[in-house]
Design a protein around this motif. Structure first.
Motif, PDB file in Angstrom:
ATOM      1  N   TYR A 268       0.834  -1.203   0.000  1.00  0.00           N
ATOM      2  CA  TYR A 268       0.000   0.000   0.000  1.00  0.00           C
ATOM      3  C   TYR A 268       0.867   1.250   0.000  1.00  0.00           C
ATOM      4  N   THR A 269       0.428   2.246  -0.728  1.00  0.00           N
ATOM      5  CA  THR A 269       1.146   3.517  -0.797  1.00  0.00           C
ATOM      6  C   THR A 269       0.400   4.587   0.012  1.00  0.00           C
ATOM      7  N   ASP A 270       1.051   5.740   0.180  1.00  0.00           N
ATOM      8  CA  ASP A 270       0.396   6.860   0.872  1.00  0.00           C
ATOM      9  C   ASP A 270      -0.873   7.293   0.141  1.00  0.00           C
ATOM     10  N   GLU A 271      -0.817   7.244  -1.189  1.00  0.00           N
ATOM     11  CA  GLU A 271      -1.998   7.618  -1.976  1.00  0.00           C
ATOM     12  C   GLU A 271      -3.154   6.653  -1.733  1.00  0.00           C
ATOM     13  N   ASP A 272      -2.835   5.348  -1.601  1.00  0.00           N
ATOM     14  CA  ASP A 272      -3.879   4.364  -1.313  1.00  0.00           C
ATOM     15  C   ASP A 272      -4.540   4.656   0.024  1.00  0.00           C
ATOM     16  N   ARG A 273      -3.701   4.975   1.009  1.00  0.00           N
ATOM     17  CA  ARG A 273      -4.229   5.234   2.354  1.00  0.00           C
ATOM     18  C   ARG A 273      -5.084   6.505   2.372  1.00  0.00           C
ATOM     19  N   GLU A 274      -4.638   7.530   1.642  1.00  0.00           N
ATOM     20  CA  GLU A 274      -5.396   8.785   1.592  1.00  0.00           C
ATOM     21  C   GLU A 274      -6.749   8.579   0.904  1.00  0.00           C
ATOM     22  N   ASN A 275      -6.744   7.793  -0.168  1.00  0.00           N
ATOM     23  CA  ASN A 275      -8.007   7.509  -0.860  1.00  0.00           C
ATOM     24  C   ASN A 275      -8.968   6.745   0.041  1.00  0.00           C
TER      25      ASN A 275
END
Length: 425
Positions: A268-275
């Motif tokens: 998981y990336t930071d973008e995944d977590r933010e989404n």
């Protein structure tokens, strides 16, 4: 340098609010300014108010108010009644009877000058300012050929002459900051001397006030300050609604929730977590709003510390109490409305003004209030507005027994009349 104070709030140029003592501070009444201004005026005409724009200021303050225009509309309508008519008076014993009459010469004259429009304009001026100006024009035979209404807002009186009389009036655009004297029309005041008839003159009709030689204020102008206060209350409420942030819920979640649920080790990336965070926030927002979600519940689970047994941080939704005082200034508004209605001598219900106060809304009492108003308070307005007709009748040699009367609406009970009303002269 302006010194800032915590408790003094400036509402507008004329009114300040002292929050500690709940006090309103205002300048001395404009009426006092008007009297002082008379002594220092060096112009050909007498200024009306400090800046010679008193009628305009009254109009602007009134039109921003939600009560006064309705009261004035009622007063104008009551004075107009259900229309005018020519009549003569006869007596049967001690009983006075008013009988409608026809007179072609008078009726043609009144139709030519558009007497209906004259009455509407003149009555409006009298109810707004209690001052009426009418311009008369004679024909070559020195009879009155026409008379018309001069709007009070644009009329000024000249200084009184040595005999203490206002000998002429100025008519023009007094709304401009700089009045063009050359654009003003000067008209002589009626001199009551028929040996030397004037070809054009102005008849002025007023309700006098002691001490005011030029511009007696209307009785209801005493409520100007209350109108100013009343006009500011909606601004307070609007500013509060538009500028205040009303927070209904406080939502808490563990600071490391998304890092533990969506670790980097699993790709998981930071973008995944933010989404994902935005997705959950949207779901909660949808849950807390809308009529279809009424009475729904929110469930969340949490872990416990294996050593202490205490609950670990989890998702929580806190409902916050709304501390907004929606009734702020409600009492002030009702007090202002009551004062404004009282200054006009009108029961607010008659003008369709909603007010939770001691004013009665019972049918029988409203009928009495309407009867008292039409019989007592419309008399002077009608007397002044028909003076130009009486003067014209005298100069033109018409039948002196013919007068102008107004048909009034008389409210009745349904037992007396199925329609609930009848007409009277």
């Amino acid at each position: 340098m302006t010194v800032k104070t915590k408790s003094v709030q400036k509402i507008n140029k004329k009114i300040s609010y002292l929050s500690k003592s709940d006090a309103i501070v205002t300048p001395i009444s404009w009426f006092e300014e008007e009297k002082k201004n008379i002594d220092r005026s060096n112009d050909e005409w007498i200024k009306w108010g400090k800046n010679d724009n008193y009628p305009e200021e009254i109009r602007n303050i009134t039109l921003r108010n939600y009560v006064a225009p309705a009261l004035l509309k009622f007063k104008v309508s009551a004075a107009n009644g259900k229309g005018w008519m020519l009549y003569k008076t006869r007596y049967e014993g001690k009983t006075e009877i008013k009988e409608p009459v026809k007179n072609s010469e008078i009726e043609e004259f009144l139709e030519k000058i558009d007497f209906d429009s004259y009455l509407s304009e003149a009555i409006t001026d009298l109810e707004w300012y209690e001052i009426l100006h009418t311009e008369f024009i004679r024909n070559k035979g020195n009879k009155i050929d026409n008379f018309r209404h001069l709007e009070t807002m644009y009329t000024r009186a000249a200084k009184r002459n040595a005999k203490g009389k206002i000998h002429k009036f100025f008519y023009g655009n007094f709304s401009d900051k700089r009045v063009d004297k050359t654009a003003l029309t000067q008209i002589q005041a009626y001199n009551y001397n028929e040996k030397n008839p004037q070809s054009k003159f102005v008849l002025r009709s007023t309700i006098p006030t002691p001490g005011y030689l030029y511009y007696p204020p209307a009785t209801w102008h005493s409520s100007v300050l209350w109108m100013q206060v009343s006009n500011e209350i909606p601004k307070f409420k609007a500013n509060g609604m538009m500028n205040a942030m009303t927070i209904r819920y406080h939502i808490e979640y563990p600071s490391d929730y998304f890092e533990e649920a969506m670790p980097e080790e699993l790709g998981y990336t930071d973008e995944d977590r933010e989404n994902k965070k935005n997705e959950i926030f949207q779901q909660i927002d949808d849950l807390l709003t809308g009529t279809t979600n009424a009475q729904k519940a929110f469930y969340s689970s949490f872990q416990t510390d294996v050593q202490t047994g205490k609950a670990l941080d989890g998702w929580k939704i806190h409902v916050l109490k709304d501390e907004t005082n929606y009734d702020a200034h409600k009492g002030d508004n009702e007090q202002a409305t009551s004062a404004i209605c009282s200054s006009h001598s009108v029961n607010p219900t008659l003008a369709n003004v909603i007010l939770n106060s001691s004013f009665s809304s019972k049918g029988s009492e409203l009928r009495n209030a309407f009867k008292i108003y039409t019989e007592l308070y419309t008399y002077k307005t009608r007397q002044l507005v028909t003076k130009p007709f009486e003067l014209t009748k005298k100069i033109n040699g018409w039948d002196k027994d013919i007068k102008i009367g107004f048909r009034d609406l008389v409210l009745t009970t349904l037992d007396e009349n199925p329609t609930g009303s009848t007409n009277a002269l």
